[in-house]
Write a protein that holds these residues in place. Sequence first.
Motif, short mmCIF file in Angstrom:
data_model
loop_
_atom_site.label_atom_id
_atom_site.label_comp_id
_atom_site.label_asym_id
_atom_site.label_seq_id
_atom_site.Cartn_x
_atom_site.Cartn_y
_atom_site.Cartn_z
N ALA A 43 0.82 -1.21 0.00
CA ALA A 43 0.00 0.00 0.00
C ALA A 43 0.85 1.26 0.00
O ALA A 43 0.55 2.23 -0.71
N GLU A 44 1.92 1.26 0.78
CA GLU A 44 2.77 2.45 0.83
C GLU A 44 3.50 2.68 -0.49
O GLU A 44 3.74 3.83 -0.89
N LYS A 45 3.87 1.59 -1.16
CA LYS A 45 4.52 1.73 -2.46
C LYS A 45 3.61 2.43 -3.46
O LYS A 45 4.08 3.22 -4.29
N ILE A 46 2.32 2.12 -3.40
CA ILE A 46 1.37 2.69 -4.37
C ILE A 46 0.83 4.04 -3.89
O ILE A 46 0.67 4.97 -4.69
N ALA A 47 0.59 4.17 -2.61
CA ALA A 47 -0.02 5.40 -2.08
C ALA A 47 0.94 6.58 -2.13
O ALA A 47 0.50 7.73 -2.28
N GLY A 48 2.24 6.30 -1.99
CA GLY A 48 3.19 7.42 -1.96
C GLY A 48 2.88 8.33 -0.79
O GLY A 48 2.70 7.88 0.35
N ASP A 49 2.78 9.63 -1.07
CA ASP A 49 2.50 10.60 -0.01
C ASP A 49 1.03 11.01 0.06
O ASP A 49 0.68 11.98 0.73
N LYS A 50 0.17 10.26 -0.61
CA LYS A 50 -1.25 10.64 -0.66
C LYS A 50 -2.05 10.11 0.53
O LYS A 50 -3.07 10.68 0.88
#
Length: 300
Positions: A43-50
Amino acid sequence: MMKQFNRLILFIFVSVFLFQACHRDSSDQRIISVTIEPQRYFAEKIAGDKFTIHSVVPVGQSLETYDPAPREMAQIGKSVAYLKIGYIGFEEVWMNTIVENNPQLKVFDMSEGIELIRELNPHIHEAHDHSTDIHHHHHHSGVDPHTWSSITGAKMIAWNTLNAFIALDPENTKYYWNNYGRLMLEIEETEKTIGNLFKGLKERAFIIYHPALTYLASEYRLIQLCIETDGKEPSPAQLKELIDEAREYGARVVFVQQEFDQKNAELIARETSCRLVAINPLDYNWSKEMIYIATALAHE
């Protein structure tokens, strides 16, 4: 005196500014809850800073018996969405309560599209009809939930995660697609590394306390021999049978996990001359852990 007064005024001003900034950051923060650490990795890989990704089950806790404290439930309540891994004991017990207490919470199932393993495949996992001893499910659904412990499962979880973020935040669709592309390259590189490690693998059996590597075994035609039976310690007769089967299949590794007792694993390792290797299928760094497990299997 005037200088001290000015410093005091400056200190108060800075403190108020920082408090307001932190308050704004906290109130504007968009939180997504996930059940396990490998999910947070994807999830963090795809979400980035969003989005900020919050993992519910702490490291070292059993996915079958973990009971969240009120503080943890309150944290879930701050989330805009919950990405469930699917069929984990924790979710089967608590998801209805979570949804009832948070009707605004959007729930996405990361197991969608995955070919779920509901029963033993005798051609892959064992040659005899001992499914209750070798491989079992003590989940209410009868589905093995460890879908992330395979390349195919990881790809589908990444795909489902991408679609969840696009549904939640369509304005940043391109951003999520770009991050997803980078994650897929990483998963494919992991797949290549594992494939190379398993080339020419002779002894394809391994012993593990809890059947956390069912999907990996199915994907690479390995033989998973499990110590526990229906979530319980094996009887002396079951232990003897497991030791005999480990010798028959030529197992060389006994995997131990921090959430489970190691006593029987150590006994089996001694009786079969297997190496005892500590693994953590719930480790945050999915790629690193998968390669570590494959390396342990490849180095007979």
